[in-house]
Design a protein around this motif. Structure first.
Motif, PDB file in Angstrom:
ATOM      1  N   ALA A 182      26.175 -69.171  -3.855  1.00  0.00           N
ATOM      2  CA  ALA A 182      25.199 -68.256  -3.268  1.00  0.00           C
ATOM      3  C   ALA A 182      24.178 -67.891  -4.326  1.00  0.00           C
ATOM      4  O   ALA A 182      24.488 -67.838  -5.519  1.00  0.00           O
ATOM      5  CB  ALA A 182      25.879 -66.997  -2.736  1.00  0.00           C
ATOM      6  N   ALA A 183      22.943 -67.638  -3.902  1.00  0.00           N
ATOM      7  CA  ALA A 183      21.881 -67.292  -4.848  1.00  0.00           C
ATOM      8  C   ALA A 183      20.841 -66.416  -4.178  1.00  0.00           C
ATOM      9  O   ALA A 183      20.619 -66.520  -2.965  1.00  0.00           O
ATOM     10  CB  ALA A 183      21.225 -68.557  -5.398  1.00  0.00           C
ATOM     11  N   PHE A 184      20.222 -65.549  -4.972  1.00  0.00           N
ATOM     12  CA  PHE A 184      19.060 -64.814  -4.475  1.00  0.00           C
ATOM     13  C   PHE A 184      17.898 -65.802  -4.332  1.00  0.00           C
ATOM     14  O   PHE A 184      17.935 -66.909  -4.846  1.00  0.00           O
ATOM     15  CB  PHE A 184      18.717 -63.653  -5.406  1.00  0.00           C
ATOM     16  CG  PHE A 184      18.381 -64.047  -6.818  1.00  0.00           C
ATOM     17  CD1 PHE A 184      17.072 -64.196  -7.222  1.00  0.00           C
ATOM     18  CD2 PHE A 184      19.384 -64.265  -7.759  1.00  0.00           C
ATOM     19  CE1 PHE A 184      16.750 -64.547  -8.525  1.00  0.00           C
ATOM     20  CE2 PHE A 184      19.082 -64.621  -9.060  1.00  0.00           C
ATOM     21  CZ  PHE A 184      17.752 -64.770  -9.442  1.00  0.00           C
ATOM     22  N   HIS A 185      16.847 -65.409  -3.634  1.00  0.00           N
ATOM     23  CA  HIS A 185      15.875 -66.370  -3.125  1.00  0.00           C
ATOM     24  C   HIS A 185      15.174 -67.207  -4.193  1.00  0.00           C
ATOM     25  O   HIS A 185      15.117 -68.439  -4.079  1.00  0.00           O
ATOM     26  CB  HIS A 185      14.832 -65.640  -2.266  1.00  0.00           C
ATOM     27  CG  HIS A 185      15.417 -65.119  -0.987  1.00  0.00           C
ATOM     28  ND1 HIS A 185      14.941 -64.012  -0.338  1.00  0.00           N
ATOM     29  CD2 HIS A 185      16.476 -65.555  -0.250  1.00  0.00           C
ATOM     30  CE1 HIS A 185      15.661 -63.787   0.751  1.00  0.00           C
ATOM     31  NE2 HIS A 185      16.601 -64.701   0.819  1.00  0.00           N
ATOM     32  N   SER A 186      14.636 -66.596  -5.217  1.00  0.00           N
ATOM     33  CA  SER A 186      13.892 -67.403  -6.197  1.00  0.00           C
ATOM     34  C   SER A 186      14.827 -68.315  -6.984  1.00  0.00           C
ATOM     35  O   SER A 186      14.453 -69.449  -7.335  1.00  0.00           O
ATOM     36  CB  SER A 186      13.077 -66.500  -7.145  1.00  0.00           C
ATOM     37  OG  SER A 186      13.910 -65.588  -7.837  1.00  0.00           O
ATOM     38  N   ALA A 187      16.062 -67.861  -7.246  1.00  0.00           N
ATOM     39  CA  ALA A 187      17.026 -68.736  -7.923  1.00  0.00           C
ATOM     40  C   ALA A 187      17.435 -69.880  -7.014  1.00  0.00           C
ATOM     41  O   ALA A 187      17.608 -71.023  -7.466  1.00  0.00           O
ATOM     42  CB  ALA A 187      18.253 -67.939  -8.363  1.00  0.00           C
TER      43      ALA A 187
END
Length: 295
Positions: free
Chosen positions: A96-101
């Protein structure tokens, strides 16, 4: 009843005495006797009896000792199954990752040719909600600013990036001609920033404090791709990550002097997850991707 107690019972039955069982298991006779007493408490009939000075198994004890052999075999098969799962090079790894990552790392993971199968997810949450996500995913790409609290000790951390956050300005804005900016340069402009609870907001407040005035926040948007479009359209200035945000022809990024604007991009995971070979492989791929992104 547990595996150790059954093992003791089996050894006493096969070797014929508590002393022999103790020698085989490298423990004291009293330890053997204690395990037999604990096992007896869970049984409705006697498992052992005296034969002169020796302790031998009753008929019920011999029946249970035979079943103990089956239990040990089943447990051995179970351990082997787990060992094979742990060493699988191509097992599914959830990330899982936040959007920019996600935008920066996911395509590189997919193109890397690494053996593990990937299940990718987006999770854009406040900083304190990243660590709990490690219950749901093998690896969580999370971010925090330099001045915010470190990640809790309940999660393991693989550092990936220490990324500058630059001021995004339209290409035709007067500030675009400057090599770098100060808080006073940008304090009089309208701003686009994140929602409450997200770490970047603290940097916006720090810029205002350094300029001795409160910034005029007119828009709240978390997604940097949308923010870049809004900056290009003249909606205001914004802080945008230097490496992980997608370049936009209508904006330029300028370093900000006088305020700490770096963020840590880290891979969080529960320590036990790295027992799996597939998870270790993906962590290696993430480190490799981070080197490419920062270069």
């Amino acid at each position: 009843m547990d595996e150790r107690q059954l093992r003791v019972l089996r050894e006493v039955g096969e070797l014929g005495s508590v002393t022999a069982a103790a020698e085989a298991l490298l423990v004291t006779p009293s330890a053997i006797s204690q395990q037999l007493r604990l096992l007896q408490r869970s049984m409705p009939v006697p498992l052992t009896e005296r034969d002169g000075r020796r302790v031998v198994l009753t008929a019920a004890g011999r029946a249970l000792a035979g079943a103990a052999a089956d239990v040990e075999s089943a447990l051995a098969r179970a351990r082997q199954t787990v060992a094979e799962f742990v060493e699988q090079p191509d097992g599914v790894v959830t990330v899982a990752a936040f959007h920019s990552a996600a935008a920066a790392f996911f395509p590189r993971l997919l193109r890397s040719g690494a053996a593990p199968q990937l299940s990718l997810h987006d999770e854009d949450v406040p900083q304190d909600e990243f660590p709990p996500l490690t219950r749901e995913y093998d690896i969580v790409l999370a971010h925090r600013l330099d001045h915010t609290a470190a990640w809790p000790r309940t999660v393991a951390v693989t550092p990936l990036l220490h990324e500058p956050m630059d001021v995004a300005v339209p290409v035709d804005h007067p500030l675009a001609a400057k090599r770098s900016l100060t808080p006073r340069d940008v304090a009089g402009e309208p701003w686009i920033t994140v929602h409450d609870g997200f770490p970047l907001l603290a940097t916006i407040e720090a810029i205002g404090a350094a300029a001795d005035r409160r910034l005029d926040v007119v828009h709240r948007v978390n997604e940097f791709t949308v923010v870049a479009e809004m900056v290009a359209a003249g909606a205001g200035l914004a802080l945008i990550p230097r490496w992980t945000a997608r370049p936009h022809p209508g904006i330029v990024l300028k370093p900000l002097r006088g305020v700490q604007t770096h963020r840590h991009v880290d891979a969080l995971h529960r320590p036990e997850r790295t027992a799996r070979r597939a998870v270790r492989t993906i962590l290696t791929e993430l480190r490799t991707a981070a080197e490419t992104i920062s270069d």
